[in-house]
Write a protein that holds these residues in place. Structure first.
Motif, mmCIF file in Angstrom:
data_model
loop_
_atom_site.group_PDB
_atom_site.id
_atom_site.type_symbol
_atom_site.label_atom_id
_atom_site.label_comp_id
_atom_site.label_asym_id
_atom_site.label_seq_id
_atom_site.Cartn_x
_atom_site.Cartn_y
_atom_site.Cartn_z
ATOM 1 N N ALA A 1 80.983 3.410 -31.621
ATOM 2 C CA ALA A 1 79.516 3.192 -32.601
ATOM 3 C C ALA A 1 78.599 4.030 -31.714
ATOM 4 O O ALA A 1 77.313 4.713 -32.188
ATOM 5 N N ARG B 1 80.732 9.163 -40.463
ATOM 6 C CA ARG B 1 79.201 9.923 -40.696
ATOM 7 C C ARG B 1 79.101 10.059 -41.782
ATOM 8 O O ARG B 1 79.886 10.726 -42.772
ATOM 9 N N ARG C 1 76.094 6.579 -38.944
ATOM 10 C CA ARG C 1 77.301 6.507 -38.741
ATOM 11 C C ARG C 1 77.781 4.871 -39.129
ATOM 12 O O ARG C 1 77.264 4.268 -39.098
ATOM 13 N N VAL D 1 70.677 -1.308 -36.699
ATOM 14 C CA VAL D 1 72.247 -1.700 -36.982
ATOM 15 C C VAL D 1 72.306 -2.500 -37.931
ATOM 16 O O VAL D 1 71.709 -3.810 -38.062
ATOM 17 N N CYS E 1 73.277 2.858 -37.866
ATOM 18 C CA CYS E 1 74.794 2.621 -37.688
ATOM 19 C C CYS E 1 75.159 1.302 -38.501
ATOM 20 O O CYS E 1 74.381 0.383 -38.582
ATOM 21 N N ILE F 1 75.786 2.710 -29.851
ATOM 22 C CA ILE F 1 74.713 2.638 -30.423
ATOM 23 C C ILE F 1 73.499 2.816 -29.180
ATOM 24 O O ILE F 1 73.662 2.451 -28.156
#
Length: 263
Positions: free
Chosen positions: A72, A257, A177, A80, A148, A74
């Motif tokens: 991920a 993605r 993503r 998120v 994400c 992040i």
């Protein structure tokens, strides 16, 4: 999957899933078809130093099937979405990564899991995470609101996986993503398994054949970037283990993605 969608009692499935994960929230040391807790998380690849920084009770009720936060990646300030957030372990870890300038929204349908996650967030003064009641097929979030989307061992529980991936695509900003861990199978599961709500609730009956799983993600307009097997994950009941050996049911992690410029 079409046979399962026609014949599986989805209301029974929802009740069984809710009941099972109520127990995971209330009594994570009980016996399930799967493992729970910190030992599982560390074996799957979660760094101990990160786990030390989040509420221990969230880790106790962890029932994920793989590690994917390294996929991920992040970054500070990102937004998120955690689909099927449970007692919040992955959400809390994502909140560490995104920092005070970002936000994490966890969505779950089970009252006890939501109550536990919300209580833990309040007790730990975690201000950048919010837990909402909802379903992963139609999470209560705005379109294009997230950088994400994450999920751990939950999408296999949905009887409508294309709807879940369509919801992911709607929630992601262009270039955003999807990072997840889930259960898939090497062979198409027979009707006796796919129509058994108890096996679905145990993360077996809903395991989609891996080619179909890839196709469902790509059908939502997402591009798969990485895909790996989680060899350290295992089921613990004899019934679940039989399905694993016979049909190649296994845990995977992946990164996908949403292409830039995709409407």
């Amino acid at each position: 999957m079409s046979t399962a969608a026609r014949t599986l009692d989805t209301q029974e499935l929802e009740q069984r899933v809710k009941h099972m994960y109520e127990e995971v929230a209330r009594d994570p040391d009980a016996e399930f078809h799967f493992e729970t807790g910190r030992a599982l998380a560390e074996r799957l690849g979660y760094p101990a130093a990160d786990l030390d920084r989040i509420p221990a009770a969230a880790i106790d009720s962890f029932a994920g099937v793989g590690h994917f936060l390294d996929l991920a990646t992040i970054a500070p300030g990102e937004s998120v979405l955690d689909l099927g957030s449970g007692s919040g372990m992955d959400s809390f870890l994502a909140a560490l990564a995104t920092g005070d300038g970002g936000e994490v929204v966890g969505v779950d349908m089970t009252d006890e899991q939501l109550a536990k996650a919300r209580r833990l967030a309040a007790e730990a003064d975690v201000d950048n995470v919010e837990f909402r009641q909802g379903y992963i097929e139609g999470p209560p979030v705005d379109a294009r609101a997230f950088d994400c989307v994450i999920s751990n061992g939950v999408i296999n529980l949905s009887p409508d996986k294309p709807a879940v991936f369509a919801a992911v695509a709607r929630a992601l900003r262009p270039g955003g993503r999807l990072a997840l861990a889930d259960i898939v199978s090497s062979e198409q599961l027979p009707e006796g398994v796919t129509c058994d709500a108890s096996l679905w609730a145990a993360c077996i009956g809903g395991a989609m054949q891996r080619d179909g799983y890839r196709a469902a993600i790509e059908g939502a307009g997402l591009e798969i970037v990485d895909w790996r097997e989680n060899d350290e994950y295992r089921f613990v009941s004899e019934r679940a283990d039989n399905a694993v050996r016979k049909y190649g049911v296994t845990s995977i992690s992946l990164l996908a993605r949403r292409p830039e410029g995709r409407n």
